[in-house]
Motif scaffolding. Structure first.
Motif, PDB file in Angstrom:
ATOM      1  N   THR A   1       2.539 155.982  71.512  1.00  0.00           N
ATOM      2  CA  THR A   1       2.268 157.417  71.507  1.00  0.00           C
ATOM      3  C   THR A   1       0.997 157.636  70.698  1.00  0.00           C
ATOM      4  N   ALA A   2       0.491 158.852  70.728  1.00  0.00           N
ATOM      5  CA  ALA A   2      -0.708 159.162  69.946  1.00  0.00           C
ATOM      6  C   ALA A   2      -0.454 158.931  68.457  1.00  0.00           C
ATOM      7  N   GLN A   3       0.802 159.047  68.018  1.00  0.00           N
ATOM      8  CA  GLN A   3       1.127 158.890  66.605  1.00  0.00           C
ATOM      9  C   GLN A   3       1.245 157.426  66.185  1.00  0.00           C
TER      10      GLN A   3
ATOM     11  N   LEU B   1     -10.185 157.024  78.488  1.00  0.00           N
ATOM     12  CA  LEU B   1      -8.889 157.659  78.280  1.00  0.00           C
ATOM     13  C   LEU B   1      -7.852 156.553  78.347  1.00  0.00           C
ATOM     14  N   MET B   2      -7.150 156.320  77.232  1.00  0.00           N
ATOM     15  CA  MET B   2      -6.131 155.274  77.216  1.00  0.00           C
ATOM     16  C   MET B   2      -4.780 155.885  77.551  1.00  0.00           C
TER      17      MET B   2
ATOM     18  N   ILE C   1      -2.851 150.387  78.064  1.00  0.00           N
ATOM     19  CA  ILE C   1      -2.855 149.493  76.907  1.00  0.00           C
ATOM     20  C   ILE C   1      -2.164 148.178  77.233  1.00  0.00           C
ATOM     21  N   MET C   2      -1.020 148.257  77.920  1.00  0.00           N
ATOM     22  CA  MET C   2      -0.240 147.046  78.183  1.00  0.00           C
ATOM     23  C   MET C   2      -0.525 146.533  79.594  1.00  0.00           C
ATOM     24  N   LEU C   3      -1.391 145.536  79.665  1.00  0.00           N
ATOM     25  CA  LEU C   3      -1.730 144.888  80.931  1.00  0.00           C
ATOM     26  C   LEU C   3      -1.177 143.474  80.914  1.00  0.00           C
TER      27      LEU C   3
ATOM     28  N   PHE D   1      -6.074 159.967  74.582  1.00  0.00           N
ATOM     29  CA  PHE D   1      -4.873 159.171  74.793  1.00  0.00           C
ATOM     30  C   PHE D   1      -3.851 160.033  75.507  1.00  0.00           C
ATOM     31  N   LEU D   2      -3.113 159.415  76.433  1.00  0.00           N
ATOM     32  CA  LEU D   2      -2.078 160.113  77.178  1.00  0.00           C
ATOM     33  C   LEU D   2      -0.877 159.187  77.298  1.00  0.00           C
ATOM     34  N   ALA D   3       0.292 159.665  76.853  1.00  0.00           N
ATOM     35  CA  ALA D   3       1.515 158.865  76.949  1.00  0.00           C
ATOM     36  C   ALA D   3       2.096 158.989  78.350  1.00  0.00           C
TER      37      ALA D   3
END
Length: 130
Positions: free
Chosen positions: A93-95, A86-87, A60-62, A107-109
């Motif tokens: 987080t997913a939440q 898959l992010m 997400i953060m590029l 999604f994966l933290a």
């Protein structure tokens, strides 16, 4: 030797942290995936068209873009809209992630467990959403 169902699937990884990109690449190659990595979003669409990924792992953060905006670009282009994504993120987080109108397939933290990464990739390639 990896299972036949996984062999030669193309996975494009867009991750700005070189150590994480290298680890993901090595893990996936050891599982018989063909991996291409980018550390920024520049020329992403051209790279997608050239590599033809079966799945994308997108941070997400590029440094040059927000992965959620890149996901929107992917989803709104008819040639790339069906590519599973898959992010991953260390901040979100997913939440607490806000995807907007376009949702990833999973999604994966970060930091993540290698087995969790592989399970999500195999699941997404099999049509599941997480």
């Amino acid at each position: 030797m990896a299972k036949n169902s996984k062999s030669y699937k193309n996975i494009l990884v867009i991750e700005d942290n070189h150590a994480i990109l290298d680890v993901i690449t090595l893990i996936l190659q050891s599982e018989a995936y063909k991996v291409s990595g980018l550390n920024k979003s520049a020329n992403m669409m051209e790279h997608i068209h050239a590599f033809q990924p079966d799945l994308m792992i997108l941070d997400i953060m590029l440094p040059d873009a927000d992965g959620r905006e890149l996901l929107s670009q992917i989803r709104t282009n008819e040639k790339t809209a069906i590519i599973p994504v898959l992010m991953i993120s260390a901040k979100y987080t997913a939440q607490n992630i806000q995807h907007g109108p376009h949702k990833p397939n999973g999604f994966l933290a970060k930091p993540f467990d290698i087995d969790d990464l592989l399970d999500k990739i195999e699941g997404i390639l099999a049509g599941k959403t997480y």
